[in-house]
Design an enzyme around this catalytic site. Sequence first.
Site, PDB file in Angstrom:
ATOM      1  N   ALA A 189      64.131 -32.052  35.987  1.00 45.16           N
ATOM      2  CA  ALA A 189      64.566 -33.363  36.488  1.00 45.16           C
ATOM      3  C   ALA A 189      65.410 -33.239  37.747  1.00 45.16           C
ATOM      4  CB  ALA A 189      65.351 -34.097  35.403  1.00 45.16           C
ATOM      5  N   GLY A 190      65.719 -31.999  38.132  1.00 46.96           N
ATOM      6  CA  GLY A 190      66.676 -31.794  39.226  1.00 46.96           C
ATOM      7  C   GLY A 190      66.114 -32.163  40.586  1.00 46.96           C
ATOM      8  N   GLN A 239      64.709 -38.257  32.370  1.00 46.32           N
ATOM      9  CA  GLN A 239      66.174 -38.241  32.465  1.00 46.32           C
ATOM     10  C   GLN A 239      66.494 -38.997  33.755  1.00 46.32           C
ATOM     11  OE1 GLN A 239      68.081 -34.621  33.646  1.00 46.32           O
ATOM     12  NE2 GLN A 239      69.965 -35.080  32.560  1.00 46.32           N
ATOM     13  N   GLY A 291      73.368 -33.427  33.483  1.00 42.69           N
ATOM     14  CA  GLY A 291      73.610 -32.098  32.926  1.00 42.69           C
ATOM     15  C   GLY A 291      72.453 -31.638  32.057  1.00 42.69           C
ATOM     16  N   THR A 292      72.453 -30.339  31.768  1.00 42.98           N
ATOM     17  CA  THR A 292      71.319 -29.731  31.077  1.00 42.98           C
ATOM     18  C   THR A 292      71.241 -30.137  29.601  1.00 42.98           C
ATOM     19  OG1 THR A 292      72.738 -27.781  31.035  1.00 42.98           O
ATOM     20  CG2 THR A 292      70.936 -27.758  32.600  1.00 42.98           C
ATOM     21  N   GLY A 342      76.998 -17.482  34.691  1.00 40.09           N
ATOM     22  CA  GLY A 342      77.479 -17.601  33.322  1.00 40.09           C
ATOM     23  C   GLY A 342      77.273 -16.239  32.680  1.00 40.09           C
ATOM     24  N   HIS A 353      49.821 -21.965  68.713  1.00 36.35           N
ATOM     25  CA  HIS A 353      49.690 -21.133  69.924  1.00 36.35           C
ATOM     26  C   HIS A 353      50.899 -20.215  70.126  1.00 36.35           C
ATOM     27  CE1 HIS A 353      46.999 -24.471  71.043  1.00 36.35           C
ATOM     28  NE2 HIS A 353      48.016 -25.269  70.795  1.00 36.35           N
TER      29      HIS A 353
HETATM   30  P1  TTP Z   1      70.469 -26.933  38.815  1.00 41.38           P
HETATM   31  O1  TTP Z   1      69.855 -25.829  39.621  1.00 41.38           O
HETATM   32  O2  TTP Z   1      71.879 -26.830  38.441  1.00 41.38           O
HETATM   33  O3  TTP Z   1      70.242 -28.326  39.543  1.00 41.38           O
HETATM   34  P2  TTP Z   1      69.138 -28.762  40.580  1.00 41.38           P
HETATM   35  O4  TTP Z   1      67.816 -28.193  40.231  1.00 41.38           O
HETATM   36  O5  TTP Z   1      69.166 -30.243  40.725  1.00 41.38           O
HETATM   37  O6  TTP Z   1      69.591 -28.097  41.954  1.00 41.38           O
HETATM   38  P3  TTP Z   1      70.865 -28.389  42.899  1.00 41.38           P
HETATM   39  O7  TTP Z   1      72.060 -27.826  42.188  1.00 41.38           O
HETATM   40  O8  TTP Z   1      70.500 -27.632  44.134  1.00 41.38           O
HETATM   41  O9  TTP Z   1      70.951 -29.864  43.159  1.00 41.38           O
HETATM   42  O10 TTP Z   1      69.653 -27.151  37.461  1.00 41.38           O
HETATM   43  C1  TTP Z   1      69.135 -26.136  36.650  1.00 41.38           C
HETATM   44  C2  TTP Z   1      67.861 -26.623  36.010  1.00 41.38           C
HETATM   45  O11 TTP Z   1      68.079 -27.706  35.129  1.00 41.38           O
HETATM   46  C3  TTP Z   1      66.860 -27.108  37.009  1.00 41.38           C
HETATM   47  O12 TTP Z   1      65.597 -26.713  36.530  1.00 41.38           O
HETATM   48  C4  TTP Z   1      67.014 -28.611  36.980  1.00 41.38           C
HETATM   49  C5  TTP Z   1      67.426 -28.879  35.567  1.00 41.38           C
HETATM   50  N1  TTP Z   1      68.342 -30.005  35.368  1.00 41.38           N
HETATM   51  C6  TTP Z   1      67.872 -31.146  34.761  1.00 41.38           C
HETATM   52  O13 TTP Z   1      66.695 -31.259  34.419  1.00 41.38           O
HETATM   53  N2  TTP Z   1      68.749 -32.176  34.534  1.00 41.38           N
HETATM   54  C7  TTP Z   1      70.061 -32.095  34.896  1.00 41.38           C
HETATM   55  O14 TTP Z   1      70.815 -33.056  34.665  1.00 41.38           O
HETATM   56  C8  TTP Z   1      70.529 -30.887  35.529  1.00 41.38           C
HETATM   57  C9  TTP Z   1      71.961 -30.757  35.955  1.00 41.38           C
HETATM   58  C10 TTP Z   1      69.630 -29.878  35.739  1.00 41.38           C
END
Ligand code: TTP
Length: 393
Positions: free
Chosen positions: A8-9, A78, A83-84, A135, A308
């Site tokens: 979703a990022g 999402q 957040g993840t 992490g 070119h």
């Molecule tokens: P990140 O690499 O932290 O986020 P991003 O992909 O948007 O990149 P940036 O920080 O450059 O803006 O995310 C880690 C993974 O998780 C990535 O695959 C995207 C996903 N993710 C989501 O699906 N939803 C979320 O709310 C977040 C924070 C991340």
Amino acid sequence: MQVVILAAGEGTRMRPLTTDTPKPMLPVADRPLVAHTADAAVEAGASELILVVGYEADAVRSYFGEEYRGVPVEFAVQAEQRGTADAVRAASEHLDGPFAVLNGDNLYDRSSIAALFDAGPAIAASRVDDPTAYGVLSTDRSTVTGIVEKPDDPPTELANAGAYVFPADAREWLDVEKSERGEYEITDVVARAIETGTVSAVEVDRWLDVGRPWELLAANEWKLGELDRRIDGEVRGDATLRGNVVVEAGATVEPGVVVEGPALIRAGAEVGPNAYVRGATLLAEDTHVGHGVEIKNSVIGAGSAVPHVTYVGDSVLGEGVNFGAGTQVANLRHDGEPVRQTVKGDRVSTGRRKYGVVAGDGVKTAVNTSINPGVTLSKGATTTPGESVTRDR
Ligand code: TTP
């Protein structure tokens, strides 16, 4: 095993390449980045893929459809990137047992993901030289006892590699508190799993977190390097193709061209006459590389043209870019120091001695433009004839 893939990022650190394309859909060899993650899941025996989408979701949806390599696909939306853990919560209505979660912007060697899936509740870990930027897992033998973010004094060299297997109960643990940085973090769900049972650390042999443009180059170096030689397109006259070169059906290589693998020339691309394409290079669909052009270790996005007498090294060009005749990309500093690039306002080292330009979609350079190492050109940026570009625009 059901596998949730976080896609979703927006990929703000990857701008301007993600201005219109979500990071999971950026090209890595012959498919989008997230498809490589999905491949690792499929080959490890995934029973269902649940893709969490948000930013530019339609691009991800239309690529995968309802089934990917024989495995059913569901989508969960999402709306806001909170957040993840929040992303997994969006997928939770589809889950009915133990499940895996993979970051959709990470590359793994496939056997490691199979080992992860076999391990029960587990986290993938990658042994890194400097764990302070990651992490980091603390462990007791192969059992994970905690995860600490970017520690000054890392307990191990094991970085969290963004791939997890959770027990079925974890669906009830997704309502975590907001973290200090204001996100709902999957590592807090892992903490709960550690409290209630055994979570194993499974070391991955190879891992790449693709967050910044030079990591997209690294991703392409990796995946182009896995291609076997295949010439399905038209190769005319005395063109020389050395090593693992793929010319897809519908691509044309004209006389006098030298291509050194690993290189992928996708359908609709036209190369030459008299061009020099060096590894590791991706010429995406409908690109045009003309006379007197040398391209090395670069990603040239769909529909872009370098027609070119031009040099492009260690660079990423988005879609529909046009480099005017005589455009030259510098990819090496005189002092030999790693090239730096500005990412979200911060100057950071790419760690690469050779690094060129990142050009967003639709960039047009005028004749005889020269571009300094590490310069970023935003979507649609232009230059004037003879200009020396030393700063981002
Ligand atoms: P990140 O690499 O932290 O986020 P991003 O992909 O948007 O990149 P940036 O920080 O450059 O803006 O995310 C880690 C993974 O998780 C990535 O695959 C995207 C996903 N993710 C989501 O699906 N939803 C979320 O709310 C977040 C924070 C991340």
